[in-house]
Design a protein around this motif. Structure first.
Motif, PDB file in Angstrom:
ATOM      1  N   SER A 312      18.562  -8.896 -16.479  1.00  0.00           N
ATOM      2  CA  SER A 312      19.162  -9.734 -17.512  1.00  0.00           C
ATOM      3  C   SER A 312      20.364 -10.499 -16.965  1.00  0.00           C
ATOM      4  CB  SER A 312      19.589  -8.874 -18.702  1.00  0.00           C
ATOM      5  OG  SER A 312      20.249  -9.650 -19.681  1.00  0.00           O
ATOM      6  N   HIS A 313      21.216  -9.829 -16.201  1.00  0.00           N
ATOM      7  CA  HIS A 313      22.388 -10.506 -15.632  1.00  0.00           C
ATOM      8  C   HIS A 313      21.974 -11.664 -14.722  1.00  0.00           C
ATOM      9  CE1 HIS A 313      25.191  -6.776 -16.225  1.00  0.00           C
ATOM     10  NE2 HIS A 313      24.919  -7.400 -17.347  1.00  0.00           N
ATOM     11  N   ALA A 314      20.934 -11.448 -13.925  1.00  0.00           N
ATOM     12  CA  ALA A 314      20.475 -12.500 -13.016  1.00  0.00           C
ATOM     13  C   ALA A 314      19.956 -13.701 -13.788  1.00  0.00           C
ATOM     14  CB  ALA A 314      19.397 -11.946 -12.088  1.00  0.00           C
ATOM     15  N   VAL A 315      19.179 -13.446 -14.826  1.00  0.00           N
ATOM     16  CA  VAL A 315      18.612 -14.546 -15.629  1.00  0.00           C
ATOM     17  C   VAL A 315      19.721 -15.295 -16.366  1.00  0.00           C
ATOM     18  CG1 VAL A 315      17.132 -15.082 -17.602  1.00  0.00           C
ATOM     19  CG2 VAL A 315      16.338 -13.467 -15.866  1.00  0.00           C
ATOM     20  N   LEU A 316      20.648 -14.554 -16.977  1.00  0.00           N
ATOM     21  CA  LEU A 316      21.725 -15.196 -17.741  1.00  0.00           C
ATOM     22  C   LEU A 316      22.644 -16.014 -16.834  1.00  0.00           C
ATOM     23  CD1 LEU A 316      22.733 -12.414 -20.290  1.00  0.00           C
ATOM     24  CD2 LEU A 316      21.289 -14.411 -20.687  1.00  0.00           C
ATOM     25  N   ALA A 317      22.941 -15.496 -15.647  1.00  0.00           N
ATOM     26  CA  ALA A 317      23.792 -16.246 -14.730  1.00  0.00           C
ATOM     27  C   ALA A 317      23.126 -17.545 -14.301  1.00  0.00           C
ATOM     28  CB  ALA A 317      24.115 -15.384 -13.502  1.00  0.00           C
ATOM     29  N   TRP A 318      21.830 -17.493 -14.049  1.00  0.00           N
ATOM     30  CA  TRP A 318      21.109 -18.714 -13.663  1.00  0.00           C
ATOM     31  C   TRP A 318      21.080 -19.709 -14.808  1.00  0.00           C
ATOM     32  CZ3 TRP A 318      16.138 -20.440 -15.405  1.00  0.00           C
ATOM     33  CH2 TRP A 318      15.629 -21.534 -14.694  1.00  0.00           C
ATOM     34  N   LEU A 319      20.805 -19.250 -16.020  1.00  0.00           N
ATOM     35  CA  LEU A 319      20.771 -20.144 -17.176  1.00  0.00           C
ATOM     36  C   LEU A 319      22.137 -20.800 -17.390  1.00  0.00           C
ATOM     37  CD1 LEU A 319      18.692 -18.051 -19.749  1.00  0.00           C
ATOM     38  CD2 LEU A 319      17.949 -20.147 -18.604  1.00  0.00           C
ATOM     39  N   ALA A 320      23.196 -20.012 -17.192  1.00  0.00           N
ATOM     40  CA  ALA A 320      24.542 -20.553 -17.415  1.00  0.00           C
ATOM     41  C   ALA A 320      24.885 -21.659 -16.426  1.00  0.00           C
ATOM     42  CB  ALA A 320      25.565 -19.419 -17.315  1.00  0.00           C
ATOM     43  N   GLY A 321      24.267 -21.635 -15.258  1.00  0.00           N
ATOM     44  CA  GLY A 321      24.561 -22.635 -14.243  1.00  0.00           C
ATOM     45  C   GLY A 321      23.709 -23.886 -14.320  1.00  0.00           C
TER      46      GLY A 321
END
Length: 324
Positions: A312-321
């Motif tokens: 989840s952290h990996a997906v959310l960080a990518w979406l935020a960028g």
């Protein structure tokens, strides 16, 4: 010291006894009133009785919520739901694509993405998990396109408070296969992510190069049967394997690189036997000039069973960028 029932004084004729009786009557009356009130609370209102809406009702339009719907796709209606983010929006939206047959739905990721301000659409392809119709890979590709078209309808976008110009595809396993195919066919999809994507037709292409067609189909059919066919309708392992063989020159990921080389991509892998082909896909995108490819490997199984928070952290960080 002896332990027994305590003695009870005779208060039947005393003032103290009368006071206790009165207290009991008051207590029982209060309990009865509470019970009647509880029953009435669960009953439909009496016609003409004014009803007081909940205090939060005034803010309901902007609250996080969920809508269910059926999305039209080639004569059938696909069962679907959307997690709607809080706020007036319009929100960017993720289409979350499940795998084969779809036991892991990744709805924990959907909840996390909603908290981060994204709407999330989840649906079941034709012939899967109760959606009418026949399941096939070609149908699933069509169904993904139908889901994208559904979100772009102005009235749907308004209802779900989403931005139809900011649709991101995220697919797990076979859902990664659907993600690559749909994104390659739709230049308006500016970003996509795959989670242990299964390049099923690419694998069939490699098998056909090493063995007879009949043997390759039999081997693929066996693998599909092992994955579980119970939630899928209108198909057989052999029929699905033949479909992959028929499209072995048009569906592989490496054939989609030219169409995808200008997109933002997140490619996640695990210890499930799919890492090599996913790394080859990421390398091909970079070699074609894509400077926005993010990769990460997790030491876990195909369902990311013990790495859900990290995933989840990996997906959310990518979406935020991603670009706004």
């Amino acid at each position: 010291m002896a332990f027994g029932a305590p003695s009870v004084p005779d208060l039947s004729n005393s003032a103290q006894g009368n006071a206790m009786k009165h207290a009991r009557v008051v207590f029982l009356s209060a309990c009865l009133a509470l019970a009647v009130g509880s029953v009435r609370a669960g009953m439909p209102p009496v016609p003409g009785t004014p009803q007081h809406p909940p205090v939060a009702a005034a803010h309901a339009p902007d609250r996080a919520s969920m809508q269910t719907m059926q999305i039209p796709s080639h004569g059938e209606l696909m069962n679907a739901l959307v997690y709607i983010a809080a706020g007036a929006g319009p929100h960017p939206v993720v289409i979350l694509l499940h795998g084969f047959p779809g036991n892991e739905r990744n709805l924990d990721l959907a909840q996390d993405m909603r908290r981060a301000g994204w709407d999330v659409l989840y649906f079941n392809y034709r012939g899967s998990w109760g959606t009418p119709g026949d399941f096939s890979f070609a149908h699933s590709i069509e169904d993904t396109g139908a889901a994208i078209a559904y979100l772009r309808q102005p009235e749907v976008a308004r209802s779900l408070r989403l931005d139809p110009n900011r649709i991101v595809l995220i697919g797990h396993s076979m859902g990664g296969f659907m993600t690559v195919e749909a994104a390659a066919a739709d230049p308006a999809i500016k970003a996509f992510a795959t989670i242990s994507a299964a390049d099923m037709s690419g694998r069939m292409q490699a098998m056909l190069a090493m063995e007879k067609r009949s043997d390759a189909i039999a081997a693929m059919a066996h693998g599909l049967a092992e994955e579980g066919m119970a939630p899928l309708a209108g198909c057989t392992p052999d029929g699905l394997a033949r479909e992959l063989a028929d499209h072995a020159m048009s569906w592989p990921f490496l054939d989609k690189v030219d169409a995808l080389k200008n997109r933002n991509a997140l490619i996640l892998t695990a210890d499930d036997g799919l890492t090599r082909e996913n790394n080859a896909f990421a390398a091909a995108l970079r070699n074609a000039g894509d400077t926005h490819v993010t990769t990460r490997h997790f030491a876990t199984d195909h369902a990311y069973s013990d790495k859900r928070i990290e995933l989840s952290h990996a997906v959310l960080a990518w979406l935020a960028g991603l670009p706004k």
